[in-house]
Design a protein around this motif. Structure first.
Motif, PDB file in Angstrom:
ATOM      1  N   MET A   1       0.829  -1.186   0.000  1.00  0.00           N
ATOM      2  CA  MET A   1       0.000   0.000   0.000  1.00  0.00           C
ATOM      3  C   MET A   1       0.875   1.251   0.000  1.00  0.00           C
ATOM      4  SD  MET A   1      -2.990   0.961   2.683  1.00  0.00           S
ATOM      5  CE  MET A   1      -2.401   2.298   3.689  1.00  0.00           C
ATOM      6  N   MET A   2       0.582   2.181  -0.892  1.00  0.00           N
ATOM      7  CA  MET A   2       1.379   3.383  -1.019  1.00  0.00           C
ATOM      8  C   MET A   2       1.127   4.331   0.157  1.00  0.00           C
ATOM      9  SD  MET A   2       1.481   6.307  -3.961  1.00  0.00           S
ATOM     10  CE  MET A   2       0.421   7.480  -3.120  1.00  0.00           C
ATOM     11  N   ARG A   3       2.215   4.862   0.716  1.00  0.00           N
ATOM     12  CA  ARG A   3       2.100   5.876   1.751  1.00  0.00           C
ATOM     13  C   ARG A   3       2.622   7.204   1.215  1.00  0.00           C
ATOM     14  NH1 ARG A   3       5.591   3.754   6.595  1.00  0.00           N
ATOM     15  NH2 ARG A   3       6.992   3.606   4.810  1.00  0.00           N
ATOM     16  N   ARG A   4       2.120   8.287   1.773  1.00  0.00           N
ATOM     17  CA  ARG A   4       2.614   9.622   1.448  1.00  0.00           C
ATOM     18  C   ARG A   4       3.338  10.169   2.673  1.00  0.00           C
ATOM     19  NH1 ARG A   4       0.799  11.903  -3.151  1.00  0.00           N
ATOM     20  NH2 ARG A   4       0.989  14.039  -2.364  1.00  0.00           N
ATOM     21  N   ILE A   5       4.568  10.602   2.445  1.00  0.00           N
ATOM     22  CA  ILE A   5       5.412  11.123   3.524  1.00  0.00           C
ATOM     23  C   ILE A   5       5.634  12.613   3.283  1.00  0.00           C
ATOM     24  CG2 ILE A   5       7.648  10.962   4.690  1.00  0.00           C
ATOM     25  CD1 ILE A   5       7.809   8.050   3.680  1.00  0.00           C
ATOM     26  N   LEU A   6       5.315  13.429   4.268  1.00  0.00           N
ATOM     27  CA  LEU A   6       5.506  14.873   4.169  1.00  0.00           C
ATOM     28  C   LEU A   6       6.674  15.286   5.060  1.00  0.00           C
ATOM     29  CD1 LEU A   6       4.582  17.703   3.195  1.00  0.00           C
ATOM     30  CD2 LEU A   6       3.065  17.769   5.189  1.00  0.00           C
ATOM     31  N   VAL A   7       7.647  15.962   4.466  1.00  0.00           N
ATOM     32  CA  VAL A   7       8.832  16.430   5.183  1.00  0.00           C
ATOM     33  C   VAL A   7       8.734  17.945   5.351  1.00  0.00           C
ATOM     34  CG1 VAL A   7      11.346  16.712   5.066  1.00  0.00           C
ATOM     35  CG2 VAL A   7      10.280  14.566   4.316  1.00  0.00           C
ATOM     36  N   TYR A   8       8.813  18.408   6.594  1.00  0.00           N
ATOM     37  CA  TYR A   8       8.908  19.854   6.821  1.00  0.00           C
ATOM     38  C   TYR A   8      10.384  20.234   6.721  1.00  0.00           C
ATOM     39  CZ  TYR A   8       8.942  24.419   8.946  1.00  0.00           C
ATOM     40  OH  TYR A   8       9.138  25.756   9.173  1.00  0.00           O
ATOM     41  N   VAL A  93       4.416  12.452   8.831  1.00  0.00           N
ATOM     42  CA  VAL A  93       4.914  13.831   8.801  1.00  0.00           C
ATOM     43  C   VAL A  93       6.208  13.872   9.604  1.00  0.00           C
ATOM     44  CG1 VAL A  93       4.416  16.261   9.210  1.00  0.00           C
ATOM     45  CG2 VAL A  93       2.535  14.671   8.718  1.00  0.00           C
ATOM     46  N   LEU A  94       7.263  14.397   8.993  1.00  0.00           N
ATOM     47  CA  LEU A  94       8.585  14.431   9.612  1.00  0.00           C
ATOM     48  C   LEU A  94       9.041  15.868   9.841  1.00  0.00           C
ATOM     49  CD1 LEU A  94      10.418  11.736   7.450  1.00  0.00           C
ATOM     50  CD2 LEU A  94       9.412  11.415   9.711  1.00  0.00           C
ATOM     51  N   PHE A  95       9.578  16.127  11.032  1.00  0.00           N
ATOM     52  CA  PHE A  95      10.165  17.415  11.391  1.00  0.00           C
ATOM     53  C   PHE A  95      11.574  17.186  11.930  1.00  0.00           C
ATOM     54  CE2 PHE A  95       5.598  17.924  12.033  1.00  0.00           C
ATOM     55  CZ  PHE A  95       5.320  19.185  11.504  1.00  0.00           C
ATOM     56  N   GLY A  96      12.407  18.214  11.860  1.00  0.00           N
ATOM     57  CA  GLY A  96      13.655  18.196  12.609  1.00  0.00           C
ATOM     58  C   GLY A  96      13.349  18.440  14.077  1.00  0.00           C
ATOM     59  N   HIS A  97      14.153  17.851  14.960  1.00  0.00           N
ATOM     60  CA  HIS A  97      13.948  18.063  16.404  1.00  0.00           C
ATOM     61  C   HIS A  97      14.671  19.342  16.806  1.00  0.00           C
ATOM     62  CE1 HIS A  97      12.608  16.641  20.315  1.00  0.00           C
ATOM     63  NE2 HIS A  97      13.796  16.966  20.819  1.00  0.00           N
ATOM     64  N   THR A  98      14.169  20.446  16.289  1.00  0.00           N
ATOM     65  CA  THR A  98      14.707  21.776  16.561  1.00  0.00           C
ATOM     66  C   THR A  98      13.673  22.546  17.382  1.00  0.00           C
ATOM     67  OG1 THR A  98      13.708  22.676  14.554  1.00  0.00           O
ATOM     68  CG2 THR A  98      15.912  21.730  14.336  1.00  0.00           C
ATOM     69  N   ALA A  99      13.985  23.793  17.701  1.00  0.00           N
ATOM     70  CA  ALA A  99      13.022  24.604  18.452  1.00  0.00           C
ATOM     71  C   ALA A  99      11.693  24.695  17.702  1.00  0.00           C
ATOM     72  CB  ALA A  99      13.606  25.998  18.692  1.00  0.00           C
ATOM     73  N   LEU A 104       6.023  22.555  16.447  1.00  0.00           N
ATOM     74  CA  LEU A 104       5.012  22.202  15.448  1.00  0.00           C
ATOM     75  C   LEU A 104       4.573  20.740  15.516  1.00  0.00           C
ATOM     76  CD1 LEU A 104       6.345  24.075  12.281  1.00  0.00           C
ATOM     77  CD2 LEU A 104       4.378  24.694  13.702  1.00  0.00           C
ATOM     78  N   ALA A 105       5.482  19.840  15.873  1.00  0.00           N
ATOM     79  CA  ALA A 105       5.158  18.415  15.822  1.00  0.00           C
ATOM     80  C   ALA A 105       3.978  18.041  16.714  1.00  0.00           C
ATOM     81  CB  ALA A 105       6.390  17.580  16.159  1.00  0.00           C
ATOM     82  N   PRO A 106       3.958  18.432  17.999  1.00  0.00           N
ATOM     83  CA  PRO A 106       2.793  18.046  18.819  1.00  0.00           C
ATOM     84  C   PRO A 106       1.499  18.709  18.366  1.00  0.00           C
ATOM     85  CG  PRO A 106       4.286  19.480  20.049  1.00  0.00           C
ATOM     86  CD  PRO A 106       5.001  19.092  18.805  1.00  0.00           C
ATOM     87  N   LEU A 107       1.597  19.942  17.838  1.00  0.00           N
ATOM     88  CA  LEU A 107       0.398  20.584  17.300  1.00  0.00           C
ATOM     89  C   LEU A 107      -0.128  19.799  16.100  1.00  0.00           C
ATOM     90  CD1 LEU A 107       1.558  24.327  17.425  1.00  0.00           C
ATOM     91  CD2 LEU A 107      -0.095  23.216  18.939  1.00  0.00           C
ATOM     92  N   THR A 108       0.796  19.330  15.264  1.00  0.00           N
ATOM     93  CA  THR A 108       0.416  18.534  14.096  1.00  0.00           C
ATOM     94  C   THR A 108      -0.193  17.205  14.517  1.00  0.00           C
ATOM     95  OG1 THR A 108       2.188  19.559  12.791  1.00  0.00           O
ATOM     96  CG2 THR A 108       1.272  17.491  11.967  1.00  0.00           C
ATOM     97  N   ALA A 109       0.458  16.551  15.485  1.00  0.00           N
ATOM     98  CA  ALA A 109      -0.056  15.265  15.963  1.00  0.00           C
ATOM     99  C   ALA A 109      -1.462  15.415  16.531  1.00  0.00           C
ATOM    100  CB  ALA A 109       0.892  14.688  17.011  1.00  0.00           C
ATOM    101  N   ALA A 110      -1.685  16.478  17.284  1.00  0.00           N
ATOM    102  CA  ALA A 110      -3.007  16.701  17.865  1.00  0.00           C
ATOM    103  C   ALA A 110      -4.045  16.957  16.781  1.00  0.00           C
ATOM    104  CB  ALA A 110      -2.954  17.875  18.843  1.00  0.00           C
ATOM    105  N   SER A 111      -3.655  17.728  15.752  1.00  0.00           N
ATOM    106  CA  SER A 111      -4.619  18.042  14.694  1.00  0.00           C
ATOM    107  C   SER A 111      -4.981  16.813  13.871  1.00  0.00           C
ATOM    108  CB  SER A 111      -4.052  19.130  13.777  1.00  0.00           C
ATOM    109  OG  SER A 111      -2.981  18.642  12.990  1.00  0.00           O
ATOM    110  N   VAL A 153       3.726  11.042  13.328  1.00  0.00           N
ATOM    111  CA  VAL A 153       4.470  12.303  13.400  1.00  0.00           C
ATOM    112  C   VAL A 153       5.795  12.007  14.110  1.00  0.00           C
ATOM    113  CG1 VAL A 153       4.531  14.668  14.292  1.00  0.00           C
ATOM    114  CG2 VAL A 153       2.376  13.709  13.440  1.00  0.00           C
ATOM    115  N   VAL A 154       6.901  12.409  13.483  1.00  0.00           N
ATOM    116  CA  VAL A 154       8.231  12.067  13.993  1.00  0.00           C
ATOM    117  C   VAL A 154       9.129  13.295  13.935  1.00  0.00           C
ATOM    118  CG1 VAL A 154      10.255  10.571  13.686  1.00  0.00           C
ATOM    119  CG2 VAL A 154       7.971   9.701  13.137  1.00  0.00           C
TER     120      VAL A 154
END
Length: 324
Positions: A1-8, A93-99, A104-111, A153-154
Motif C-alpha cells: 500500500m502506497m504511503r505519502r510522507i511529508l517532510v517539513y 509527517v517528519l520534522f527536525g527536532h529543533t526549536a 510544530l510536531a505536537p500541534l500537528t499530531a493533535a490536529s 508524526v516524527v
C-alpha cells in the motif's frame, strides 16, 4: 500500500538548514519504492531554497511564501503545515527536532489525532516495519518504539540521520505554490533579536568547542573561538560559564540548554557535571582538556589532556594551522 510522507524542510533567512536534508534522509529510509515523498517549505523568501531541493528527487515541493512567515510564530506556521497536509494528505509527517520542530510536531499530531515519536536518532526498517530509536535519561538509555496505527508524526535529532544525497531520478520533482490561509493570529512577531552562537548553528555543527568555568572570563573564550573558526566549528558553553557571565545563554549546552551530537566535541575547562553531560554525551568523539586529572569529564571522554586550556588550546590551533 502506497504511503505519502511529508517532510517539513526548515530554512533560515531563505536558506535550507542542514537538518532539512537529514529529515529528508529519514524519509528516504522509511519510504519504499511505491511511497511518495513531499516537502513543505514555508517562509517569506524560500524560492531559492525550493530550487535547491529539486535535485533531491521528491515528488512535490510545496512552497508557501508570505510576510507572516518571515519570522516563526506557531499560529502562522501551523496554518502553513495544515495547508500542506490538506494538499498532500500524508500518512507520515517528519520534522527536525529543533526549536521549531518541537513546537510544530505536537500541534500537528493533535490536529491529525496521530501518534508522535520525538528526538529520533536512528530508524530501522525490517520486514516492512519501522522502528525508531530515541535516547532516555540524558542518553543513559535508549528505547525503540513502533507505531501501532497511523498517521505518524516524527521529529529527527540533528546530526544523527545521514543527510539525503541528490537523486539520480530527480527529473520528476515539481514545485507547487500553495496559498497562505491567513489565519487569525493570536500573537504577531514585531522584531527578532538573535543571539547567535557564531557562523554555524550550534545544534548542527560537526565540531563544537565548549568552555566552562575554567575559561575564567569572557576573554577566556577567545582562544576557543579562534580554534572553532579554524576548524569550521561552533563554540558552546557549560551552564557554569553562562551563570558566571562569561558568555550568553544562547551558547549553553546541557540539560537546560541545547543538546548537541557533533562528530568532535572538545570540552575546555569543563568539570563534567551530569547536567552538562546530558547535552553532549552522544557526541561521536569527546576530547577533554582540564587541569584536574580527577574531573568527571574524563570518564566520558575518548581522549583526555590534563593541563591548562590556555596553554593547550593555542598549541592545538597552531598545529592545525600547519595542516589545514
Amino acid at each position: 500500500m502506497m504511503r505519502r510522507i511529508l517532510v517539513y524542510a526548515e530554512s533560515r533567512d531563505g536558506k535550507l538548514r542542514q537538518v532539512a536534508l537529514e529529515t529528508l534522509g529519514a524519509a528516504r529510509i522509511l519510504a519504499n519504492d511505491s511511497d511518495s515523498i513531499c516537502i513543505l517549505l514555508a517562509g517569506s523568501n524560500v524560492t531559492e531554497a525550493a530550487s535547491a531541493l529539486l535535485p533531491y528527487g521528491s515528488d512535490t515541493i510545496y512552497v508557501m511564501e508570505h510576510e507572516d512567515l518571515k519570522d516563526y510564530s506557531p499560529d502562522a506556521y501551523m496554518a502553513a503545515v495544515q495547508a500542506a497536509i490538506s494538499e498532500a494528505k500524508p500518512d507520515v509527517v517528519l520534522f527536525g527536532h529543533t526549536a521549531i520542530g518541537r513546537d510544530l510536531a505536537p500541534l500537528t499530531a493533535a490536529s491529525l489525532n496521530a501518534g508522535q515519536i520525538s528526538d529520533v536518532t536512528m530508524i530501522e526498517v525490517q520486514d516492512g516495519e519501522a522502528s525508531f530509536t530515541r535516547p532516555l535519561y540524558a542518553g543513559k538509555a535508549f528505547e525503540k518504539r513502533v507505531f501501532e496505527a497511523g498517521p505518524w508524526v516524527v521529529t529527527i535529532r540533528p546530526n544523527n540521520i545521514p543527510a539525503a544525497e541528490p537523486a539520480a531520478d530527480s527529473g520528476n520533482s515539481s514545485i507547487v505554490n500553495i496559498p497562505y490561509p491567513a489565519p487569525s493570529l493570536r500573537s504577531v512577531v514585531k522584531d527578532v533579536v538573535r543571539k547567535t552562537t557564531g557562523k554555524i548553528d550550534l545544534a548542527e555543527a560537526r565540531i563544537v568547542i565548549s568552555g566552562g568555568r575554567g575559561v575564567k572570563s569572557a576573554d577566556g573564550f577567545k582562544p576557543l573561538e579562534e580554534l572553532a573558526d579554524l576548524l569550521g566549528g561552533a563554540v558552546g558553553a557549560s551552564r557554569g560559564a553562562c551563570d558566571a557571565g562569561y558568555c550568553d545563554y544562547a551558547l549553553q549546552i546541557g540539560q537546560t540548554g541545547k543538546v548537541v551530537t557533533p562528530e568532535i566535541y572538545i570540552a575546555c575547562g569543563i568539570s563534567g557535571a551530569i547536567q552538562h553531560l546530558a547535552g553532549m554525551s552522544q557526541s561521536r568523539v569527546i576530547i577533554a582538556i582540564n587541569k584536574d586529572p580527577e574531573a568527571p569529564i574524563f570518564k566520558v571522554a575518548d581522549y583526555g589532556i590534563v593541563g591548562d586550556l590556555f596553554d593547550i588550546v593555542p598549541l592545538l590551533t597552531e598545529e592545525f594551522r600547519k595542516v589545514l
